[in-house]
Design an enzyme around this catalytic site. Structure first.
Site, PDB file in Angstrom:
ATOM      1  N   ASP A  53       0.841  -1.197   0.000  1.00 30.05           N
ATOM      2  CA  ASP A  53       0.000   0.000   0.000  1.00 30.05           C
ATOM      3  C   ASP A  53       0.878   1.248   0.000  1.00 30.05           C
ATOM      4  O   ASP A  53       1.592   1.504   0.973  1.00 30.05           O
ATOM      5  CB  ASP A  53      -0.909   0.030   1.231  1.00 30.05           C
ATOM      6  CG  ASP A  53      -1.847   1.220   1.175  1.00 30.05           C
ATOM      7  OD1 ASP A  53      -2.822   1.149   0.404  1.00 30.05           O
ATOM      8  OD2 ASP A  53      -1.582   2.237   1.850  1.00 30.05           O
ATOM      9  N   TYR A  58       2.971  10.003   0.398  1.00 30.86           N
ATOM     10  CA  TYR A  58       3.945   9.481   1.372  1.00 30.86           C
ATOM     11  C   TYR A  58       5.363   9.882   0.956  1.00 30.86           C
ATOM     12  O   TYR A  58       6.302   9.710   1.712  1.00 30.86           O
ATOM     13  CB  TYR A  58       3.839   7.949   1.507  1.00 30.86           C
ATOM     14  CG  TYR A  58       2.483   7.452   1.958  1.00 30.86           C
ATOM     15  CD1 TYR A  58       1.561   8.321   2.536  1.00 30.86           C
ATOM     16  CD2 TYR A  58       2.117   6.124   1.816  1.00 30.86           C
ATOM     17  CE1 TYR A  58       0.313   7.874   2.940  1.00 30.86           C
ATOM     18  CE2 TYR A  58       0.872   5.669   2.219  1.00 30.86           C
ATOM     19  CZ  TYR A  58      -0.029   6.553   2.771  1.00 30.86           C
ATOM     20  OH  TYR A  58      -1.266   6.109   3.164  1.00 30.86           O
ATOM     21  N   HIS A 114      -7.237   9.674  -2.442  1.00 32.08           N
ATOM     22  CA  HIS A 114      -6.764   9.554  -1.055  1.00 32.08           C
ATOM     23  C   HIS A 114      -7.772  10.127  -0.049  1.00 32.08           C
ATOM     24  O   HIS A 114      -8.051   9.528   0.985  1.00 32.08           O
ATOM     25  CB  HIS A 114      -5.411  10.277  -0.932  1.00 32.08           C
ATOM     26  CG  HIS A 114      -4.544   9.771   0.164  1.00 32.08           C
ATOM     27  ND1 HIS A 114      -3.179   9.714   0.067  1.00 32.08           N
ATOM     28  CD2 HIS A 114      -4.836   9.302   1.396  1.00 32.08           C
ATOM     29  CE1 HIS A 114      -2.671   9.221   1.187  1.00 32.08           C
ATOM     30  NE2 HIS A 114      -3.665   8.973   2.008  1.00 32.08           N
TER      31      HIS A 114
HETATM   32  N1  LIG Z   1      -5.814   6.132   3.197  1.00 31.61           N
HETATM   33  C1  LIG Z   1      -5.363   6.810   4.231  1.00 31.61           C
HETATM   34  O1  LIG Z   1      -5.738   7.981   4.457  1.00 31.61           O
HETATM   35  C2  LIG Z   1      -4.385   6.161   5.177  1.00 31.61           C
HETATM   36  C3  LIG Z   1      -4.179   6.733   6.449  1.00 31.61           C
HETATM   37  C4  LIG Z   1      -3.290   6.086   7.300  1.00 31.61           C
HETATM   38  C5  LIG Z   1      -2.647   4.931   6.891  1.00 31.61           C
HETATM   39  N2  LIG Z   1      -2.845   4.408   5.639  1.00 31.61           N
HETATM   40  C6  LIG Z   1      -2.134   3.191   5.167  1.00 31.61           C
HETATM   41  O2  LIG Z   1      -2.298   2.186   6.162  1.00 31.61           O
HETATM   42  C7  LIG Z   1      -1.014   1.734   6.594  1.00 31.61           C
HETATM   43  C8  LIG Z   1      -1.090   1.284   8.025  1.00 31.61           C
HETATM   44  O3  LIG Z   1      -1.527   2.327   8.870  1.00 31.61           O
HETATM   45  P1  LIG Z   1      -0.543   3.069   9.901  1.00 31.61           P
HETATM   46  O4  LIG Z   1       0.836   3.006   9.373  1.00 31.61           O
HETATM   47  O5  LIG Z   1      -1.149   4.385  10.198  1.00 31.61           O
HETATM   48  O6  LIG Z   1      -0.702   2.267  11.254  1.00 31.61           O
HETATM   49  P2  LIG Z   1      -0.636   0.726  11.717  1.00 31.61           P
HETATM   50  O7  LIG Z   1      -0.247  -0.190  10.625  1.00 31.61           O
HETATM   51  O8  LIG Z   1      -1.915   0.471  12.432  1.00 31.61           O
HETATM   52  O9  LIG Z   1       0.517   0.794  12.813  1.00 31.61           O
HETATM   53  C9  LIG Z   1       1.849   1.016  12.447  1.00 31.61           C
HETATM   54  C10 LIG Z   1       2.627   1.173  13.737  1.00 31.61           C
HETATM   55  O10 LIG Z   1       2.585  -0.033  14.509  1.00 31.61           O
HETATM   56  C11 LIG Z   1       3.925  -0.525  14.701  1.00 31.61           C
HETATM   57  N3  LIG Z   1       3.846  -1.994  14.559  1.00 31.61           N
HETATM   58  C12 LIG Z   1       3.756  -2.691  13.406  1.00 31.61           C
HETATM   59  N4  LIG Z   1       3.668  -4.023  13.640  1.00 31.61           N
HETATM   60  C13 LIG Z   1       3.726  -4.178  14.979  1.00 31.61           C
HETATM   61  C14 LIG Z   1       3.697  -5.315  15.831  1.00 31.61           C
HETATM   62  N5  LIG Z   1       3.588  -6.542  15.351  1.00 31.61           N
HETATM   63  N6  LIG Z   1       3.777  -5.093  17.181  1.00 31.61           N
HETATM   64  C15 LIG Z   1       3.882  -3.841  17.669  1.00 31.61           C
HETATM   65  N7  LIG Z   1       3.910  -2.725  16.905  1.00 31.61           N
HETATM   66  C16 LIG Z   1       3.827  -2.883  15.580  1.00 31.61           C
HETATM   67  C17 LIG Z   1       4.779   0.138  13.623  1.00 31.61           C
HETATM   68  O11 LIG Z   1       6.100   0.372  14.055  1.00 31.61           O
HETATM   69  P3  LIG Z   1       7.397  -0.242  13.308  1.00 31.61           P
HETATM   70  O12 LIG Z   1       7.389   0.219  11.879  1.00 31.61           O
HETATM   71  O13 LIG Z   1       8.544   0.325  14.103  1.00 31.61           O
HETATM   72  O14 LIG Z   1       7.276  -1.737  13.441  1.00 31.61           O
HETATM   73  C18 LIG Z   1       4.078   1.476  13.431  1.00 31.61           C
HETATM   74  O15 LIG Z   1       4.500   2.413  14.419  1.00 31.61           O
HETATM   75  C19 LIG Z   1      -0.122   2.953   6.350  1.00 31.61           C
HETATM   76  O16 LIG Z   1       1.251   2.633   6.411  1.00 31.61           O
HETATM   77  C20 LIG Z   1      -0.620   3.392   5.010  1.00 31.61           C
HETATM   78  O17 LIG Z   1      -0.092   2.555   4.001  1.00 31.61           O
HETATM   79  C21 LIG Z   1      -3.737   5.005   4.785  1.00 31.61           C
END
Ligand SMILES: NC(=O)c1ccc[n+]([C@@H]2O[C@H](COP(=O)([O-])OP(=O)(O)OC[C@H]3O[C@@H](n4cnc5c(N)ncnc54)[C@H](OP(=O)(O)O)[C@@H]3O)[C@@H](O)[C@H]2O)c1
Length: 299
Positions: A53, A58, A114
């Protein structure tokens, strides 16, 4: 219900017969500075992820492309999502061309709007342009329905195999997209985790054949949350740049229906519902828990 990285979900609205989206993808938001390409390479080559994704906004898609190429896995086996940013609603194809050039590919599997928010393409920033009073520089003259028409055009050109939306409420879909759509959105990528399960919106999307994709699935409770979504057949895109966590996040879940029911009920407790991604856009989005008054930028 268990899942694996090989699990996929049908995209009923896709013009491509038999189109599917892999259930688990790797999020890439905020990954860069040399760490993202190795993380993507590891996810694809070692952990077995086949869904990445990404997004124009980004500002790291070159690293995403590098990681995919370094994995040695053929492009045709990987499902890449990207997203058109707010300042490009009037120029969807131009934004997609930058995305394709940065990723180093000639198509994305899924292109999303987005946010349903058009911002001034000639403003003081390509990311979040602001007016003199500090409020976001919204492109009031542009309708999201016009953006969707451009999305349909790039789908017809084959530069995006599927098209969809992100951060769209039922109201936004009903008023701006579905009345004019020749191709209905294949997915709606929204913030979904037990503290923001959006049960009504998810049920509505399923009725429309629009597949909900869970972003920020780890939310506050970390890993079990993504499992809760995926165990219910909702694709999720957890982000990690750490190999051990990437492996963990892609490994099969063993959640009982009772576990899933408990996760589903978490947000019902008073004061527990919480949305993490809440920007002060100052425009109506139509989400039940997100009123325009809350989003007005402080002067
Ligand atoms: N469409 C939109 O508006 C939108 C908005 C937000 C996000 N997104 C997409 O969704 C993806 C995921 O959302 P997100 O990045 O906001 O949050 P998330 O995936 O819910 O959480 C990511 C966080 O959790 C940590 N983490 C990952 N795996 C873990 C585990 N097994 N145990 C403990 N901590 C863990 C990561 O740190 P580390 O990297 O240090 O492991 C990072 O700080 C984004 O990267 C993006 O691609 C889209």
């Amino acid at each position: 219900m268990s899942f694996s990285l090989k699990s996929s979900v049908d995209l009923p609205n896709s013009p491509v017969p038999g189109a599917q989206i892999p259930l688990i993808g790797l999020g890439t938001y905020a990954g860069s500075s040399g760490g993202l390409a190795p993380a993507v390479k590891y996810a694809v080559k070692e952990a077995g992820f086949r869904h990445i994704d990404a997004a124009y906004a980004y500002f790291n898609e070159k690293e995403v492309g590098e990681g995919i190429r370094d994995s040695g896995v053929p492009r045709s086996e990987i499902f890449i999502t990207s997203k058109v940013w707010n300042t490009h609603h009037r120029q969807v194809e131009e934004c997609l061309d930058i995305i394709l050039s940065d990723l180093g590919t000639d198509y994305v599997d899924l292109l999303l709007i987005h946010w349903p928010i058009a911002m001034n393409p000639k403003g003081n920033s390509k990311f979040l342009p602001t007016r003199e009073d500090g409020s976001y520089d919204i492109d009031e003259e542009w309708k999201v329905s016009q953006t969707w028409e451009q999305m349909e055009a790039v789908q017809r050109l084959g530069k995006a195999k599927q098209i969809g939306v992100s951060n769209f409420s039922e109201w936004m879909l009903e008023t701006n997209i579905l009345p004019i759509a020749k191709i209905k959105p294949a997915v709606n990528q929204i913030e979904l985790h037990p503290y923001n399960p959006q049960h009504k919106l998810v049920a509505y999307l399923k009725k429309q054949g629009i597949v909900p994709v869970a972003y920020s699935p780890l939310g506050a409770l970390k890993r079990p949350i993504a499992f809760g979504r995926s165990a219910k057949g909702i694709p999720a895109i957890p982000k990690s740049s750490k190999p051990s966590r990437i492996l963990t996040n892609g490994s099969p879940a063993q959640l009982t229906p009772d576990d899933v029911a408990k996760l589903d009920a978490l947000s019902n407790e008073p004061g527990k519902q919480k949305r993490f991604v809440k920007l002060p856009w100052g425009v109506k989005l139509g989400f039940e828990d997100w009123d325009i008054a809350e989003t007005a930028r402080k002067q």
